[in-house]
Each structure stands twice: as structure tokens, then as C-alpha cells.
Design a protein around this motif. Structure first.
Motif, PDB file in Angstrom:
ATOM      1  N   ILE A 167       0.989  -0.817  -0.068  1.00 47.05           N
ATOM      2  CA  ILE A 167      -0.052   0.058  -0.267  1.00 47.05           C
ATOM      3  C   ILE A 167       0.934   0.877   0.176  1.00 47.05           C
ATOM      4  O   ILE A 167       0.598   2.134  -1.031  1.00 47.05           O
ATOM      5  CB  ILE A 167      -1.341   0.060   1.291  1.00 47.05           C
ATOM      6  CG1 ILE A 167      -1.841  -1.200   0.806  1.00 47.05           C
ATOM      7  CG2 ILE A 167      -2.066   0.985   1.356  1.00 47.05           C
ATOM      8  CD1 ILE A 167      -2.181  -1.227   2.236  1.00 47.05           C
ATOM      9  N   LYS A 168       1.904   1.111   0.844  1.00 42.70           N
ATOM     10  CA  LYS A 168       2.698   2.567   0.749  1.00 42.70           C
ATOM     11  C   LYS A 168       4.220   2.494  -0.272  1.00 42.70           C
ATOM     12  O   LYS A 168       4.723   3.422   0.122  1.00 42.70           O
ATOM     13  CB  LYS A 168       3.040   2.611   1.885  1.00 42.70           C
ATOM     14  CG  LYS A 168       3.860   4.096   3.124  1.00 42.70           C
ATOM     15  CD  LYS A 168       2.828   4.922   3.039  1.00 42.70           C
ATOM     16  CE  LYS A 168       3.446   5.882   4.132  1.00 42.70           C
ATOM     17  NZ  LYS A 168       2.371   7.066   4.205  1.00 42.70           N
ATOM     18  N   GLY A 169       4.615   1.295  -0.397  1.00 46.68           N
ATOM     19  CA  GLY A 169       5.677   1.024  -1.496  1.00 46.68           C
ATOM     20  C   GLY A 169       6.078   2.819  -2.395  1.00 46.68           C
ATOM     21  O   GLY A 169       4.920   3.135  -3.039  1.00 46.68           O
ATOM     22  N   PRO A 170       7.133   3.327  -2.006  1.00 47.67           N
ATOM     23  CA  PRO A 170       7.214   4.452  -2.327  1.00 47.67           C
ATOM     24  C   PRO A 170       7.377   4.771  -4.804  1.00 47.67           C
ATOM     25  O   PRO A 170       6.897   5.145  -4.948  1.00 47.67           O
ATOM     26  CB  PRO A 170       8.842   5.098  -2.313  1.00 47.67           C
ATOM     27  CG  PRO A 170       9.168   4.340  -1.450  1.00 47.67           C
ATOM     28  CD  PRO A 170       8.452   2.315  -0.884  1.00 47.67           C
ATOM     29  N   THR A 171       7.593   3.560  -4.720  1.00 44.60           N
ATOM     30  CA  THR A 171       7.724   3.098  -6.115  1.00 44.60           C
ATOM     31  C   THR A 171       6.682   1.927  -6.873  1.00 44.60           C
ATOM     32  O   THR A 171       6.810   0.804  -5.929  1.00 44.60           O
ATOM     33  CB  THR A 171       8.929   2.821  -6.554  1.00 44.60           C
ATOM     34  OG1 THR A 171       9.541   2.242  -5.811  1.00 44.60           O
ATOM     35  CG2 THR A 171       9.448   4.513  -5.963  1.00 44.60           C
ATOM     36  N   ALA A 172       6.908   2.133  -8.025  1.00 45.24           N
ATOM     37  CA  ALA A 172       5.984   1.007  -8.216  1.00 45.24           C
ATOM     38  C   ALA A 172       6.343  -0.454  -7.850  1.00 45.24           C
ATOM     39  O   ALA A 172       5.421  -1.431  -7.932  1.00 45.24           O
ATOM     40  CB  ALA A 172       5.337   1.259  -9.615  1.00 45.24           C
ATOM     41  N   PHE A 221       2.954  -7.818 -14.793  1.00 46.50           N
ATOM     42  CA  PHE A 221       3.340  -6.305 -13.977  1.00 46.50           C
ATOM     43  C   PHE A 221       4.861  -5.429 -14.224  1.00 46.50           C
ATOM     44  O   PHE A 221       4.975  -4.354 -15.245  1.00 46.50           O
ATOM     45  CB  PHE A 221       3.225  -6.187 -12.328  1.00 46.50           C
ATOM     46  CG  PHE A 221       1.616  -6.319 -12.235  1.00 46.50           C
ATOM     47  CD1 PHE A 221       1.184  -5.181 -12.605  1.00 46.50           C
ATOM     48  CD2 PHE A 221       0.460  -7.507 -11.132  1.00 46.50           C
ATOM     49  CE1 PHE A 221      -0.607  -5.085 -12.227  1.00 46.50           C
ATOM     50  CE2 PHE A 221      -0.037  -7.283 -10.685  1.00 46.50           C
ATOM     51  CZ  PHE A 221      -1.136  -6.027 -11.400  1.00 46.50           C
ATOM     52  N   ALA A 222       5.777  -6.418 -14.604  1.00 44.36           N
ATOM     53  CA  ALA A 222       7.535  -6.004 -14.205  1.00 44.36           C
ATOM     54  C   ALA A 222       7.706  -5.440 -16.054  1.00 44.36           C
ATOM     55  O   ALA A 222       8.200  -4.694 -16.682  1.00 44.36           O
ATOM     56  CB  ALA A 222       8.148  -6.907 -14.726  1.00 44.36           C
ATOM     57  N   LYS A 223       6.880  -6.483 -17.387  1.00 37.84           N
ATOM     58  CA  LYS A 223       6.764  -5.849 -18.236  1.00 37.84           C
ATOM     59  C   LYS A 223       5.740  -4.556 -18.980  1.00 37.84           C
ATOM     60  O   LYS A 223       6.211  -3.848 -19.533  1.00 37.84           O
ATOM     61  CB  LYS A 223       5.722  -7.052 -19.381  1.00 37.84           C
ATOM     62  CG  LYS A 223       6.025  -6.424 -20.903  1.00 37.84           C
ATOM     63  CD  LYS A 223       5.506  -7.611 -21.892  1.00 37.84           C
ATOM     64  CE  LYS A 223       5.579  -7.157 -23.187  1.00 37.84           C
ATOM     65  NZ  LYS A 223       4.757  -8.266 -24.480  1.00 37.84           N
ATOM     66  N   LEU A 232       5.698  -2.024 -15.835  1.00 41.49           N
ATOM     67  CA  LEU A 232       5.908  -0.764 -16.015  1.00 41.49           C
ATOM     68  C   LEU A 232       8.092  -0.507 -16.792  1.00 41.49           C
ATOM     69  O   LEU A 232       8.023   0.310 -16.807  1.00 41.49           O
ATOM     70  CB  LEU A 232       6.913  -1.493 -14.361  1.00 41.49           C
ATOM     71  CG  LEU A 232       6.256  -1.225 -12.813  1.00 41.49           C
ATOM     72  CD1 LEU A 232       6.773  -1.778 -12.598  1.00 41.49           C
ATOM     73  CD2 LEU A 232       5.056  -0.124 -12.912  1.00 41.49           C
ATOM     74  N   GLU A 233       8.032  -2.009 -18.005  1.00 42.08           N
ATOM     75  CA  GLU A 233       9.074  -1.576 -18.589  1.00 42.08           C
ATOM     76  C   GLU A 233       8.542  -0.551 -20.009  1.00 42.08           C
ATOM     77  O   GLU A 233       9.628  -0.280 -19.923  1.00 42.08           O
ATOM     78  CB  GLU A 233      10.049  -2.929 -18.947  1.00 42.08           C
ATOM     79  CG  GLU A 233      11.129  -2.323 -19.702  1.00 42.08           C
ATOM     80  CD  GLU A 233      12.006  -4.006 -20.085  1.00 42.08           C
ATOM     81  OE1 GLU A 233      13.014  -3.725 -21.004  1.00 42.08           O
ATOM     82  OE2 GLU A 233      11.434  -5.352 -19.636  1.00 42.08           O
ATOM     83  N   LYS A 234       7.769  -1.207 -20.279  1.00 38.55           N
ATOM     84  CA  LYS A 234       7.054  -0.741 -21.692  1.00 38.55           C
ATOM     85  C   LYS A 234       5.785   0.052 -21.985  1.00 38.55           C
ATOM     86  O   LYS A 234       5.942   0.544 -22.833  1.00 38.55           O
ATOM     87  CB  LYS A 234       6.843  -1.547 -22.915  1.00 38.55           C
ATOM     88  CG  LYS A 234       8.168  -2.497 -23.199  1.00 38.55           C
ATOM     89  CD  LYS A 234       7.753  -3.900 -23.847  1.00 38.55           C
ATOM     90  CE  LYS A 234       9.462  -4.461 -23.972  1.00 38.55           C
ATOM     91  NZ  LYS A 234       9.360  -5.212 -25.195  1.00 38.55           N
ATOM     92  N   GLY A 235       5.975  -0.463 -21.058  1.00 35.36           N
ATOM     93  CA  GLY A 235       4.333   0.669 -20.739  1.00 35.36           C
ATOM     94  C   GLY A 235       3.033  -0.295 -21.076  1.00 35.36           C
ATOM     95  O   GLY A 235       1.726   0.080 -21.785  1.00 35.36           O
ATOM     96  N   GLU A 236       2.836  -1.002 -21.407  1.00 30.71           N
ATOM     97  CA  GLU A 236       1.896  -1.939 -22.099  1.00 30.71           C
ATOM     98  C   GLU A 236       2.319  -3.954 -21.993  1.00 30.71           C
ATOM     99  O   GLU A 236       3.232  -3.931 -22.371  1.00 30.71           O
ATOM    100  CB  GLU A 236       1.695  -1.764 -23.767  1.00 30.71           C
ATOM    101  CG  GLU A 236       2.706  -2.007 -24.810  1.00 30.71           C
ATOM    102  CD  GLU A 236       3.047  -1.867 -26.174  1.00 30.71           C
ATOM    103  OE1 GLU A 236       1.206  -1.302 -26.153  1.00 30.71           O
ATOM    104  OE2 GLU A 236       3.435  -1.355 -26.624  1.00 30.71           O
ATOM    105  N   ILE A 237       1.322  -4.797 -21.876  1.00 32.71           N
ATOM    106  CA  ILE A 237       0.697  -6.007 -21.915  1.00 32.71           C
ATOM    107  C   ILE A 237       1.898  -6.520 -23.445  1.00 32.71           C
ATOM    108  O   ILE A 237       2.452  -7.123 -23.268  1.00 32.71           O
ATOM    109  CB  ILE A 237       0.325  -6.711 -20.979  1.00 32.71           C
ATOM    110  CG1 ILE A 237       0.596  -5.713 -19.589  1.00 32.71           C
ATOM    111  CG2 ILE A 237       0.483  -8.060 -20.094  1.00 32.71           C
ATOM    112  CD1 ILE A 237      -0.505  -6.344 -18.477  1.00 32.71           C
ATOM    113  N   ILE A 238       0.076  -6.202 -23.722  1.00 34.92           N
ATOM    114  CA  ILE A 238       0.956  -7.448 -25.008  1.00 34.92           C
ATOM    115  C   ILE A 238       0.661  -5.977 -26.175  1.00 34.92           C
ATOM    116  O   ILE A 238       0.333  -4.861 -26.316  1.00 34.92           O
ATOM    117  CB  ILE A 238      -0.679  -7.600 -25.424  1.00 34.92           C
ATOM    118  CG1 ILE A 238      -1.140  -8.761 -24.884  1.00 34.92           C
ATOM    119  CG2 ILE A 238      -0.488  -8.128 -26.857  1.00 34.92           C
ATOM    120  CD1 ILE A 238      -2.816  -8.544 -24.301  1.00 34.92           C
TER     121      ILE A 238
END
Length: 98
Positions: free
Chosen positions: A28-33, A81-83, A85-91
Motif C-alpha cells: 500500500i505504502k510502497g514509494p515506487t511501483a 506487471f514487470a513488462k 512497468l518497463e514498456k508501458g503495455e503488456i501486449i
């Protein structure tokens, strides 16, 4: 009367439950995604551990299939989620191959 093994399993379940409180706080509180994604993955691992300990406590192997399903879903969710965060899209919608 409970055996020594059952007492140890209950202690482990309580310890993992307390650890999950810290994990949920970080979720909940995590500073970053990325911190939140790691916390979400840790919640999945903790749930898998709780189900495994409960399976040992009850003395059945029925819950092993549930553990496998949770592990697969947790892994796929973490990768998605990692993809994202890295690319801004999943597919990837790359239309250059048409």
C-alpha cells in the motif's frame, strides 16, 4: 493433544501471517511501483506458504494442486506487471509485420 510438529506448524503460520502485515504495508505504502510489484509477488509467495503449511497440518495432499495454481498465477502476474512497468503495455501491438 497436539503433537510437536503441529505446534511448530501453527507457530510458522502465525509468523507468516505477521510477515504478511509488513508486506501489505509495503504494497500500500510502497514509494515506487516496482516496490509494489515485489510486495505483490511476496504476498503470493506467503499465501503459497500458508496453503502448504495448512496442507501439512491437515495431513492431505489435496492442496498441492492449489499451490501449483497459485504459483503459476503469481508468476504470470509478476511478469505482466514487470513488462507493463518497463514498456508501458503488456501486449505488444506491433503492426509492422503485416
Amino acid at each position: 493433544m497436539m503433537t510437536f510438529m503441529q505446534i511448530i506448524i501453527i507457530i510458522c503460520i502465525v509468523a507468516i501471517g505477521l510477515a504478511m502485515l509488513g508486506i501489505v504495508y509495503r504494497l500500500i505504502k510502497g514509494p515506487t511501483a516496482p516496490d509494489r510489484v515485489i510486495a505483490l509477488d511476496a504476498v503470493g509467495v506467503a499465501i503459497i506458504a500458508l496453503v502448504g503449511l495448512f496442507s501439512i497440518f491437515v495431513g492431505t495432499s489435496f492442496y498441492i494442486e492449489i499451490i501449483l495454481l497459485l504459483a503459476i498465477l503469481s508468476f504470470i502476474g509478476t511478469i505482466a506487471f514487470a513488462k507493463f512497468l518497463e514498456k508501458g503495455e503488456i501486449i505488444d501491438r506491433d503492426n509492422s509485420n503485416q
